[in-house]
Design a protein around this motif. Structure first.
Motif, mmCIF file in Angstrom:
data_model
loop_
_atom_site.group_PDB
_atom_site.id
_atom_site.type_symbol
_atom_site.label_atom_id
_atom_site.label_comp_id
_atom_site.label_asym_id
_atom_site.label_seq_id
_atom_site.Cartn_x
_atom_site.Cartn_y
_atom_site.Cartn_z
ATOM 1 N N SER A 1 0.808 -1.214 0.000
ATOM 2 C CA SER A 1 0.000 0.000 0.000
ATOM 3 C C SER A 1 0.844 1.268 0.000
ATOM 4 C CB SER A 1 -0.955 0.011 1.205
ATOM 5 O OG SER A 1 -0.236 -0.094 2.421
ATOM 6 N N THR A 2 2.144 1.150 -0.327
ATOM 7 C CA THR A 2 2.933 2.362 -0.539
ATOM 8 C C THR A 2 2.540 2.957 -1.887
ATOM 9 O OG1 THR A 2 4.734 1.168 -1.633
ATOM 10 C CG2 THR A 2 4.896 1.447 0.766
ATOM 11 N N VAL A 3 2.829 4.229 -2.068
ATOM 12 C CA VAL A 3 2.509 4.888 -3.330
ATOM 13 C C VAL A 3 3.223 4.194 -4.485
ATOM 14 C CG1 VAL A 3 2.755 7.029 -4.659
ATOM 15 C CG2 VAL A 3 2.032 7.111 -2.262
ATOM 16 N N LYS A 4 4.490 3.837 -4.285
ATOM 17 C CA LYS A 4 5.253 3.199 -5.352
ATOM 18 C C LYS A 4 4.617 1.880 -5.774
ATOM 19 C CE LYS A 4 9.806 1.394 -6.586
ATOM 20 N NZ LYS A 4 11.212 1.196 -6.144
ATOM 21 N N ALA A 5 4.312 1.015 -4.797
ATOM 22 C CA ALA A 5 3.752 -0.294 -5.117
ATOM 23 C C ALA A 5 2.375 -0.162 -5.751
ATOM 24 C CB ALA A 5 3.673 -1.147 -3.854
ATOM 25 N N PHE A 6 1.554 0.732 -5.194
ATOM 26 C CA PHE A 6 0.200 0.858 -5.736
ATOM 27 C C PHE A 6 0.219 1.531 -7.104
ATOM 28 C CE2 PHE A 6 -4.027 2.676 -6.280
ATOM 29 C CZ PHE A 6 -4.796 1.542 -6.069
ATOM 30 N N ALA A 7 1.146 2.467 -7.313
ATOM 31 C CA ALA A 7 1.260 3.118 -8.619
ATOM 32 C C ALA A 7 1.610 2.088 -9.691
ATOM 33 C CB ALA A 7 2.303 4.224 -8.581
ATOM 34 N N GLU A 8 2.496 1.152 -9.364
ATOM 35 C CA GLU A 8 2.845 0.092 -10.319
ATOM 36 C C GLU A 8 1.630 -0.780 -10.620
ATOM 37 O OE1 GLU A 8 5.483 -0.046 -11.944
ATOM 38 O OE2 GLU A 8 6.827 1.283 -10.829
ATOM 39 N N ARG A 9 0.867 -1.078 -9.583
ATOM 40 C CA ARG A 9 -0.339 -1.893 -9.755
ATOM 41 C C ARG A 9 -1.358 -1.148 -10.625
ATOM 42 N NH1 ARG A 9 -4.526 -3.646 -4.878
ATOM 43 N NH2 ARG A 9 -6.141 -4.526 -6.237
ATOM 44 N N TRP A 10 -1.575 0.125 -10.330
ATOM 45 C CA TRP A 10 -2.531 0.929 -11.097
ATOM 46 C C TRP A 10 -2.099 1.052 -12.553
ATOM 47 C CZ3 TRP A 10 -1.456 6.048 -12.992
ATOM 48 C CH2 TRP A 10 -2.538 6.667 -13.600
ATOM 49 N N PHE A 11 -0.796 1.248 -12.765
ATOM 50 C CA PHE A 11 -0.305 1.404 -14.134
ATOM 51 C C PHE A 11 -0.548 0.133 -14.943
ATOM 52 C CE2 PHE A 11 2.976 1.216 -17.431
ATOM 53 C CZ PHE A 11 2.784 2.442 -18.055
ATOM 54 N N GLU B 1 -2.698 -2.419 -14.256
ATOM 55 C CA GLU B 1 -4.079 -2.874 -14.291
ATOM 56 C C GLU B 1 -5.017 -1.912 -15.015
ATOM 57 O OE1 GLU B 1 -5.348 -3.592 -10.301
ATOM 58 O OE2 GLU B 1 -4.083 -5.355 -10.037
ATOM 59 N N VAL B 2 -4.672 -0.605 -15.000
ATOM 60 C CA VAL B 2 -5.600 0.396 -15.528
ATOM 61 C C VAL B 2 -4.954 1.302 -16.573
ATOM 62 C CG1 VAL B 2 -7.139 2.309 -14.955
ATOM 63 C CG2 VAL B 2 -6.896 0.388 -13.374
ATOM 64 N N ALA B 3 -3.938 2.070 -16.142
ATOM 65 C CA ALA B 3 -3.407 3.147 -16.991
ATOM 66 C C ALA B 3 -2.828 2.645 -18.302
ATOM 67 C CB ALA B 3 -2.353 3.935 -16.214
ATOM 68 N N ALA B 4 -2.027 1.586 -18.240
ATOM 69 C CA ALA B 4 -1.368 1.095 -19.453
ATOM 70 C C ALA B 4 -2.358 0.510 -20.451
ATOM 71 C CB ALA B 4 -0.323 0.040 -19.092
ATOM 72 N N LEU B 5 -3.547 0.126 -19.977
ATOM 73 C CA LEU B 5 -4.534 -0.504 -20.847
ATOM 74 C C LEU B 5 -5.552 0.488 -21.389
ATOM 75 C CD1 LEU B 5 -5.249 -3.708 -18.713
ATOM 76 C CD2 LEU B 5 -3.601 -3.424 -20.566
ATOM 77 N N SER B 6 -5.814 1.572 -20.624
ATOM 78 C CA SER B 6 -6.891 2.486 -21.011
ATOM 79 C C SER B 6 -6.396 3.789 -21.610
ATOM 80 C CB SER B 6 -7.760 2.809 -19.781
ATOM 81 O OG SER B 6 -6.985 3.456 -18.777
#
Length: 440
Positions: free
Chosen positions: A131-141, A143-148
């Motif tokens: 739940s650090t910003v770094k870990a969650f940012a990688e997850r968001w990128f 799961e969401v950002a890189a695809l949309s």
């Protein structure tokens, strides 16, 4: 057969509960919902006496080794006439076995508490790391950002350059409005107000996803109004002369194909639209006269357009002649010499660059050239004619001049000016064509 960890992991639920035995009365019961529970069968009075059952707990909270140790402890109690079920209910233990049972049970309880505490601490550490910003940012990128997003490279750059270095180690729930403002202010201090606004927008989307995943209840980026960072602009980007130099240095220092580097450079020098360049044929270029004649069917207004070529542009076309492998097209497709490169090829090439300039699109090259040439004091009619724009109104009706001579001088000045921006402050090798036009 005795149980094993592999067998336990692979047990699947069925429509009805079922059991798998270990040894010494120990078994695992699998419920339709998937829960796996360790239980023990035993008889207090030997064979023929009533069978009793007692429950330890669920797997994998209790490991197979834990369950077998518990089974052995229960067997010791049974040998002394103490029912494990009665002990679990809290019934009194006979005095002659009380001390032994208490010592044995307490050791098991102490060991188990240490084991559980370590597991809890490990899970808490894993949860904090996730739940650090770094870990969650990688997850968001991923799961969401890189695809949309149509251009995830821009988001990747924002994360790596400005977001993660600043707050990557913070818990996502601990990020404040002050943190967001510190990041955007730092970007604005570089003179990149629009990039600061884009970064805020990326953070807003990231924290919205964190809220959806119940990692935080507050979106600190949404609390910062966009108008306090920069005013969102329509598509009106015109690069500065310094940005033109940085952009072309990045292009020539990149690993993209040589023909694509020259194509991007020619887009700036010739002030044409991308489609007009990538579909160009060799029979349109007159090397002796130094002109490129684009037929009307490939022009936006269906009118033929003549581009006077600077020495630099001529030299680039000469080099491209050797790179085109005999194709009729100046920029043939990699898959077939009978067709040009696709309309997305140059866009993709630019996206691979690690650019330290504002977000832009290839069409902005035309606006950039127009802006800088106007700032240099060149005649607006010459510039508009280079852009193949039609003059409106009465003036447009009577002004049919092509200004070929004036445009040739202006575009030569423009090519020399662009060269100066590339070389300003640092040396960069842009290729063979440089020698060709300097010798002219």
């Amino acid at each position: 057969m005795a149980l094993s960890d592999t067998k336990l992991r692979n047990l699947k639920p069925r429509s009805e509960r079922y059991q798998e035995a270990d040894e010494g009365g120990l078994f695992i019961e699998v419920l339709p919902g998937g829960t796996k529970t360790f239980r023990l069968r035993y008889r207090m009075g030997g064979r023929g006496s009533k069978q009793e059952k007692v429950t330890l707990g669920d797997y994998p909270a209790y490991s197979l080794a834990d369950a077998r140790q518990w089974r052995d402890d229960c067997a010791a109690l049974v040998e002394r006439g103490v029912s494990p079920m009665a002990l679990k209910r809290g019934d009194a233990i006979p005095d002659d076995v009380a001390v032994t049972v208490k010592e044995r049970s307490q050791k098991f309880i102490d060991d188990w508490c240490i084991h559980v505490r370590k597991k809890i601490e490990a899970k808490e550490a894993e949860s904090r790391a996730a739940s650090t910003v770094k870990a969650f940012a990688e997850r968001w990128f991923s799961e969401v950002a890189a695809l949309s997003n149509s251009n995830p490279r821009n988001i990747r750059r924002i994360l790596d350059k400005d977001l993660i270095p600043a707050i990557g180690d913070k818990q996502i729930a601990d990020v404040t409005v002050t943190d967001v403002l510190a990041i955007t202010d730092r970007i604005k201090a570089r003179g990149a107000d629009q990039m600061a606004l884009q970064t805020r927008n990326v953070m807003k989307r990231l924290f919205a996803y964190a809220i959806a995943r119940e990692l935080t209840k507050f979106n600190p980026a949404a609390a910062v109004e966009a108008q306090f960072i920069a005013t969102a602009k329509s598509r009106d980007v015109a690069l500065t002369s310094d940005e033109v130099g940085r952009l072309l240095r990045a292009i020539y220092q990149s690993s993209m194909k040589r023909a694509h580097k020259l194509a991007l450079h020619l887009l700036i020098l010739c002030m044409v639209r991308k489609s007009e360049l990538i579909e160009a044929r060799w029979d349109e270029v007159d090397f002796d006269e130094g002109v490129w004649s684009i037929p009307g069917e490939r022009m936006k207004k269906d009118r033929p357009h003549v581009v006077p070529l600077s020495r630099q542009a001529v030299a680039m076309f000469e080099e491209l002649k050797g790179l085109s492998s005999g194709s009729d097209f100046i920029f043939p497709s990699r898959s077939s010499l009978k067709k040009p490169i696709s309309h997305s090829t140059l866009n993709v090439a630019v996206r691979t660059l690690d650019l330290d300039v504002r977000d832009f699109v290839l069409h902005d090259f035309r606006r950039t050239a127009s802006t800088l040439l106007h700032e240099a004091g060149f005649n607006s009619d010459w510039i508009e004619k280079c852009l193949a724009h039609e003059t409106k109104g009465i003036r447009g009706v009577y002004n049919r001049a092509e200004y070929i001579g004036q445009r040739r001088e202006m575009l030569q000045w423009w090519a020399d000016f662009v060269d100066a921006q590339i070389e300003e402050g640092q040396k960069v090798i842009i290729g063979r064509f440089g020698k060709a036009y300097r010798a002219a």
